[in-house]
Design a protein around this motif. Structure first.
Motif, PDB file in Angstrom:
ATOM      1  N   TYR A   1       0.836  -1.204   0.000  1.00  0.00           N
ATOM      2  CA  TYR A   1       0.000   0.000   0.000  1.00  0.00           C
ATOM      3  C   TYR A   1       0.875   1.261   0.000  1.00  0.00           C
ATOM      4  O   TYR A   1       0.553   2.259  -0.647  1.00  0.00           O
TER       5      TYR A   1
ATOM      6  N   ALA B   1       2.108   1.831  -3.439  1.00  0.00           N
ATOM      7  CA  ALA B   1       1.061   2.280  -4.367  1.00  0.00           C
ATOM      8  C   ALA B   1       0.631   3.718  -4.110  1.00  0.00           C
ATOM      9  O   ALA B   1       0.102   4.374  -5.020  1.00  0.00           O
ATOM     10  N   ALA B   2       0.843   4.216  -2.892  1.00  0.00           N
ATOM     11  CA  ALA B   2       0.348   5.549  -2.535  1.00  0.00           C
ATOM     12  C   ALA B   2       0.872   6.651  -3.463  1.00  0.00           C
ATOM     13  O   ALA B   2       0.085   7.504  -3.912  1.00  0.00           O
TER      14      ALA B   2
ATOM     15  N   GLU C   1       1.685   6.460  -6.544  1.00  0.00           N
ATOM     16  CA  GLU C   1       1.012   6.312  -7.840  1.00  0.00           C
ATOM     17  C   GLU C   1      -0.398   6.893  -7.783  1.00  0.00           C
ATOM     18  O   GLU C   1      -0.865   7.546  -8.716  1.00  0.00           O
ATOM     19  N   LEU C   2      -1.074   6.658  -6.656  1.00  0.00           N
ATOM     20  CA  LEU C   2      -2.418   7.195  -6.492  1.00  0.00           C
ATOM     21  C   LEU C   2      -2.398   8.715  -6.409  1.00  0.00           C
ATOM     22  O   LEU C   2      -3.249   9.394  -6.998  1.00  0.00           O
ATOM     23  N   ARG C   3      -1.441   9.251  -5.659  1.00  0.00           N
ATOM     24  CA  ARG C   3      -1.359  10.723  -5.540  1.00  0.00           C
ATOM     25  C   ARG C   3      -1.077  11.373  -6.889  1.00  0.00           C
ATOM     26  O   ARG C   3      -1.545  12.478  -7.164  1.00  0.00           O
TER      27      ARG C   3
ATOM     28  N   GLY D   1      -2.089  10.261  -9.651  1.00  0.00           N
ATOM     29  CA  GLY D   1      -3.194  10.004 -10.565  1.00  0.00           C
ATOM     30  C   GLY D   1      -2.859   9.038 -11.683  1.00  0.00           C
ATOM     31  O   GLY D   1      -3.497   9.071 -12.742  1.00  0.00           O
TER      32      GLY D   1
ATOM     33  N   PRO E   1      -3.623   2.209 -12.844  1.00  0.00           N
ATOM     34  CA  PRO E   1      -3.067   0.977 -12.277  1.00  0.00           C
ATOM     35  C   PRO E   1      -2.204   0.241 -13.306  1.00  0.00           C
ATOM     36  O   PRO E   1      -2.589   0.097 -14.470  1.00  0.00           O
TER      37      PRO E   1
ATOM     38  N   PRO F   1      -4.619   8.820  -0.410  1.00  0.00           N
ATOM     39  CA  PRO F   1      -4.774   7.363  -0.518  1.00  0.00           C
ATOM     40  C   PRO F   1      -5.134   6.741   0.825  1.00  0.00           C
ATOM     41  O   PRO F   1      -4.666   7.186   1.874  1.00  0.00           O
TER      42      PRO F   1
ATOM     43  N   THR G   1      -8.312   2.360  -1.083  1.00  0.00           N
ATOM     44  CA  THR G   1      -8.067   2.798  -2.461  1.00  0.00           C
ATOM     45  C   THR G   1      -6.791   2.178  -3.011  1.00  0.00           C
ATOM     46  O   THR G   1      -6.711   1.867  -4.204  1.00  0.00           O
ATOM     47  N   ALA G   2      -5.794   1.995  -2.145  1.00  0.00           N
ATOM     48  CA  ALA G   2      -4.568   1.328  -2.597  1.00  0.00           C
ATOM     49  C   ALA G   2      -4.855  -0.124  -2.981  1.00  0.00           C
ATOM     50  O   ALA G   2      -4.345  -0.629  -3.992  1.00  0.00           O
TER      51      ALA G   2
ATOM     52  N   TRP H   1      -6.591  -0.178  -6.325  1.00  0.00           N
ATOM     53  CA  TRP H   1      -5.647   0.164  -7.396  1.00  0.00           C
ATOM     54  C   TRP H   1      -4.800  -1.056  -7.743  1.00  0.00           C
ATOM     55  O   TRP H   1      -4.595  -1.382  -8.925  1.00  0.00           O
TER      56      TRP H   1
END
Length: 307
Positions: free
Chosen positions: A215, A218-219, A221-223, A225, A228, A287, A291-292, A295
């Motif tokens: 997680y 992945a954070a 990558e989520l921030r 945008g 996946p 995130p 959500t992680a 994703w």
């Protein structure tokens, strides 16, 4: 030497006030008259002025007593401790007032048809709100005999801390979250994923240690945008499940894992409400473990589709 009335006159207070502090041992008596009446010296006037200054800050009488009776240290440690404690109390009170203010705005500005439901939701939550209900939910949801160290670490990530200065939307989100976790099991049946069933050979402690790392990878990558995709975060995610089962990470395992995760119970609503609570002022969602996880699961499915 002054009588109690003379001291009261010099200090600009009532005789009742002087007697109140004298009876509690906060005003030093220099002597007693032959008739047994109290007599005070100039130090009593200084002490009374100090007491009034402390009381003007709304310090409780017991705290005032701790300060004045420790006056010989130059109003040092005792005053510092009392002031620090009072500041903590005021901080809690101010946070409670801001939550109540936001709740009132929420009720005032919502459509009339929604007021009854919103009033019921916010009325069930204290101000400032407690995180005890979400913590209890996770302790029920996580596998039994979960290591205390991992439990504490997971709760820190999964239980959102109520903001000190909430918006009306955040008040509503927390109220809905509280109602969600205080109700019956979300799925109506066994509401734990397959990985929590240790009888099937799972080792949840091993799993969650790996998931925490996945997680975190992945954070960013989520921030940013980003869509996946495969990479270090996905590999770490799959490896966590493989190690928890004690099997190798193969293409066949990834296909089985994708199917298993797709059929597991979901608590998307919990993470949606959590995202509202932890979103910064910019409004960009932060995130969450939920959500992680989504994703990474989408990245896994995309990898399998490509293969």
């Amino acid at each position: 030497m002054w009588s109690i009335g003379e001291l009261a006159e010099h200090a600009g207070v009532t005789v009742k006030t002087v007697r109140f502090y004298s009876d509690r041992g906060l005003l030093p008596e220099a002597a007693r008259s032959p008739g047994g009446h109290r007599r005070y010296g100039p130090d009593a006037l200084d002490r009374l002025r100090l007491i009034r200054s402390l009381r003007a800050l709304d310090l409780p009488v017991p705290d005032v007593g701790r300060v004045v009776l420790d006056e010989d240290d130059g109003l040092g440690a005792a005053l510092e401790n009392v002031v620090a404690g009072r500041l903590r109390e005021l901080g809690t009170q101010m946070t409670a007032l801001r939550w109540r203010e936001a709740a009132l705005h929420l009720l005032r500005d919502c459509p009339p048809g929604e007021r009854a439901e919103r009033l019921r939701l916010v009325g069930a939550v204290s101000a400032p709100p407690s995180t005890a209900a979400p913590a209890r939910f996770w302790k029920r949801w996580l596998p039994a005999r979960f290591p205390a160290r991992l439990l504490s670490s997971f709760l820190e990530q999964a239980v959102p801390q109520p903001p000190d200065d909430p918006t009306p939307e955040q008040v509503l989100a927390f109220a809905r979250l509280h109602a969600l976790v205080s109700g019956p099991c979300l799925s109506g049946v066994l509401c734990q994923p397959t990985a929590h069933r240790t009888a099937d050979g799972w080792r949840p402690a091993v799993l969650y240690e790996g998931l925490t790392e996945a997680y975190a990878l992945a954070a960013p990558e989520l921030r940013a945008g980003r869509a996946p995709s495969d990479g270090e975060a996905l590999d770490c995610f799959v490896t966590a499940y493989a190690r928890a089962l004690g099997v190798p990470d193969t293409s066949a395992f990834r296909r089985r894992l994708s199917a298993q995760l797709a059929s597991d119970p979901r608590i998307d609503r919990y993470w949606e409400l959590t995202a509202v609570l932890i979103s910064p002022a910019s409004g960009r969602p932060e995130p969450t473990p939920g959500t992680a996880h989504d994703w990474l699961l989408t990245a896994l499915d995309a990898e399998l589709a490509t293969a």
